[in-house]
Write a protein that holds these residues in place. Structure first.
Motif, PDB file in Angstrom:
ATOM      1  N   ALA A 268      96.260   3.133  64.846  1.00 41.95           N
ATOM      2  CA  ALA A 268      94.960   2.959  64.189  1.00 41.95           C
ATOM      3  C   ALA A 268      93.851   2.870  65.227  1.00 41.95           C
ATOM      4  CB  ALA A 268      94.976   1.706  63.317  1.00 41.95           C
ATOM      5  N   ALA A 269      94.104   2.140  66.309  1.00 41.91           N
ATOM      6  CA  ALA A 269      93.108   2.033  67.376  1.00 41.91           C
ATOM      7  C   ALA A 269      92.871   3.384  68.037  1.00 41.91           C
ATOM      8  CB  ALA A 269      93.562   1.006  68.404  1.00 41.91           C
ATOM      9  N   ALA A 270      93.945   4.117  68.288  1.00 38.22           N
ATOM     10  CA  ALA A 270      93.832   5.413  68.960  1.00 38.22           C
ATOM     11  C   ALA A 270      93.070   6.421  68.125  1.00 38.22           C
ATOM     12  CB  ALA A 270      95.233   5.943  69.281  1.00 38.22           C
ATOM     13  N   GLU A 271      93.254   6.370  66.812  1.00 36.38           N
ATOM     14  CA  GLU A 271      92.614   7.330  65.911  1.00 36.38           C
ATOM     15  C   GLU A 271      91.263   6.841  65.416  1.00 36.38           C
ATOM     16  OE1 GLU A 271      95.661   7.818  62.987  1.00 36.38           O
ATOM     17  OE2 GLU A 271      97.019   8.836  64.389  1.00 36.38           O
ATOM     18  N   ARG A 272      90.830   5.693  65.950  1.00 31.89           N
ATOM     19  CA  ARG A 272      89.521   5.108  65.602  1.00 31.89           C
ATOM     20  C   ARG A 272      89.421   4.840  64.104  1.00 31.89           C
ATOM     21  NH1 ARG A 272      89.925   5.982  70.616  1.00 31.89           N
ATOM     22  NH2 ARG A 272      88.106   6.030  72.006  1.00 31.89           N
ATOM     23  N   ARG A 273      90.561   4.528  63.491  1.00 30.34           N
ATOM     24  CA  ARG A 273      90.561   4.146  62.082  1.00 30.34           C
ATOM     25  C   ARG A 273      90.352   2.640  61.956  1.00 30.34           C
ATOM     26  NH1 ARG A 273      95.354   4.152  60.387  1.00 30.34           N
ATOM     27  NH2 ARG A 273      96.612   5.132  62.043  1.00 30.34           N
ATOM     28  N   PRO A 274      89.929   2.174  60.764  1.00 29.86           N
ATOM     29  CA  PRO A 274      89.891   0.716  60.565  1.00 29.86           C
ATOM     30  C   PRO A 274      91.288   0.132  60.768  1.00 29.86           C
ATOM     31  CG  PRO A 274      88.714   1.841  58.795  1.00 29.86           C
ATOM     32  CD  PRO A 274      89.419   2.915  59.578  1.00 29.86           C
ATOM     33  N   LEU A 275      91.352  -1.014  61.395  1.00 32.54           N
ATOM     34  CA  LEU A 275      92.644  -1.648  61.613  1.00 32.54           C
ATOM     35  C   LEU A 275      93.255  -2.076  60.283  1.00 32.54           C
ATOM     36  CD1 LEU A 275      91.700  -3.782  64.730  1.00 32.54           C
ATOM     37  CD2 LEU A 275      93.237  -1.805  64.689  1.00 32.54           C
ATOM     38  N   PRO A 276      94.570  -2.055  60.174  1.00 33.61           N
ATOM     39  CA  PRO A 276      95.219  -2.400  58.896  1.00 33.61           C
ATOM     40  C   PRO A 276      94.916  -3.834  58.464  1.00 33.61           C
ATOM     41  CG  PRO A 276      96.779  -1.345  60.395  1.00 33.61           C
ATOM     42  CD  PRO A 276      95.547  -1.645  61.188  1.00 33.61           C
ATOM     43  N   ASP A 277      95.037  -4.074  57.180  1.00 29.94           N
ATOM     44  CA  ASP A 277      94.893  -5.419  56.639  1.00 29.94           C
ATOM     45  C   ASP A 277      96.018  -6.303  57.166  1.00 29.94           C
ATOM     46  OD1 ASP A 277      95.620  -7.493  54.331  1.00 29.94           O
ATOM     47  OD2 ASP A 277      93.508  -6.964  54.139  1.00 29.94           O
ATOM     48  N   PRO A 278      95.754  -7.551  57.525  1.00 26.55           N
ATOM     49  CA  PRO A 278      96.811  -8.428  58.022  1.00 26.55           C
ATOM     50  C   PRO A 278      98.007  -8.553  57.073  1.00 26.55           C
ATOM     51  CG  PRO A 278      94.682  -9.402  58.473  1.00 26.55           C
ATOM     52  CD  PRO A 278      94.426  -8.195  57.626  1.00 26.55           C
ATOM     53  N   ALA A 279      97.757  -8.514  55.762  1.00 25.10           N
ATOM     54  CA  ALA A 279      98.865  -8.622  54.813  1.00 25.10           C
ATOM     55  C   ALA A 279      99.791  -7.412  54.906  1.00 25.10           C
ATOM     56  CB  ALA A 279      98.323  -8.768  53.393  1.00 25.10           C
TER      57      ALA A 279
END
Length: 386
Positions: free
Chosen positions: A364-375
């Motif tokens: 997610a960080a590499a693709e500059r996407r929003p980071l996943p929800d903690p759940a």
């Protein structure tokens, strides 16, 4: 897409990173991986063996504690490693960096900041190491093995998200207990005690096993990881046993790929409180007698308390661990109700999907996407559907 892993030193920094690397490489359109390490650490052998190109910085990833010339040179090596890391990052341009902390992380994260390369930083101990505390503010996301670590890092993260993923480990979910026992030649129905000290301080364990061995093998099959130095004396101890009991004692200098079989075959583990050890034990639902390594700045004792307080382990201090303590530990196998309760508690703590959860954060960080929800990461780490 190219990703960089930065880590080195002991197995506690390298094996979790390798587990994340395996998860990344198993994905469709797998990323191209590179690894930055240092000198003296286990990465020099383990990383090339995994097929990942390794470059080493000037610093020593495994530092000595003695007051010698290296203590004076280490700051110089660290300073030299910052421009070295910057040159490597500028040439390779990874889409993201994953680091397991330690000394290697410091120059890499300092160099990554002005280049805008996103970083996922993992910490495996309840008490964060100095390098993690120093660099947490430079990471885009933090992943930790234990929830209290997020609180401990709270003032150093600059508001970065902190995910409880557990410790990335090899996949334990496909291992078959009976098949593992068959490969190890363990008799059907035998109770198995696995004893190992990790990469640090196995001498106390070896001494306890040596003294307790004649009484121990009358009750259980003993799988004992001795280290190189203790192996010859362990073999001698085995030969001194009555002939009909020798097969019940299985010393080995090291177990690498075979360790998963040994864990799967075991009914009880006696070991240290390194993050990877605790993660594999809980993933397999194994009760544990945990003997924290006393020379680790309190890290292992804090780790051990997480299992003890949850009812998954019993703690014996290093100074108190001897033959009598080992024999007393083995008595747990004579108490089915207590053994079952500890096994259930261990399984409740297990996060067999930690490597996949951390890999999700890195991608997610590499693709500059929003980071996943903690759940979502919580369920992923526990091996549950997202």
């Amino acid at each position: 897409m190219r990703l960089l892993i930065a880590g080195g030193g002991t197995g506690g920094h390298i094996y979790p990173a390798l587990a994340v690397a395996r998860s990344l490489l198993a994905r469709p359109d797998a990323a191209e991986l590179r690894w930055l390490g240092g000198h003296r650490g286990l990465e020099s052998t383990l990383v090339p063996a995994a097929g990942i190109p390794l470059r080493r910085l000037a610093l020593r990833s495994l530092r000595s504690v003695e007051a010698n010339v290296h203590a004076l040179l280490d700051p110089v090596r660290l300073a030299a490693s910052v421009p070295q890391a910057a040159a490597f990052l500028a040439a390779e341009r990874p889409a993201a960096i994953f680091t397991t902390g330690g000394y290697v992380a410091v120059p890499v994260l300092i160099a990554a900041a002005p280049l805008g390369i996103p970083v996922v930083l993992w910490e495996g101990n309840v008490i964060p190491g100095r390098a993690v505390r120093a660099t947490a503010r430079l990471a885009d996301a933090l992943a930790v093995s234990f929830a209290p670590t997020c609180a401990a890092l709270g003032g150093t993260t600059g508001g970065r998200p902190c995910y409880v993923t557990g410790t990335p480990i090899r996949d334990t979910r496909t291992i078959d207990r009976e098949a593992a026992r068959a490969r190890l030649g363990v008799p059907g129905g035998a109770r198995v005690l696995l004893i190992f000290g990790g990469s640090q301080a196995v001498r106390r364990f070896n001494a306890a096993v040596s003294e307790a061995l004649p009484r121990l093998v009358e009750r259980v099959v003993v799988l004992h990881v001795t280290g190189d130095e203790g192996y010859a004396s362990a073999l001698a101890g085995r030969e001194a046993l009555p002939a009909d009991l020798r097969e019940r004692y299985r010393p080995s200098p090291f177990l690498r790929e075979e360790m998963l079989d040994a864990l799967a075959a075991a009914d009880l583990v006696v070991g240290r409180a390194g993050s990877s050890t605790l993660a594999e034990v809980t993933a397999l639902g194994l009760p544990m007698i945990v003997v924290p390594y006393p020379h680790a700045a309190g890290h292992q004792r804090a780790n051990a308390r997480q299992l003890v307080d949850a009812g998954a382990a019993r703690l014996v201090e290093d100074a108190d661990f001897d033959a009598a303590a080992l024999l007393e530990a083995a008595r747990l196998l004579d108490d089915p109700a207590a053994h079952l309760a500890m096994s259930a508690a261990a399984r409740d703590l297990g996060r067999p999907g930690a490597a996949a959860a951390v890999a999700d954060l890195v991608l997610a960080a590499a693709e500059r996407r929003p980071l996943p929800d903690p759940a979502v990461i919580e369920r992923r780490s526990r091996g549950l559907p997202a």
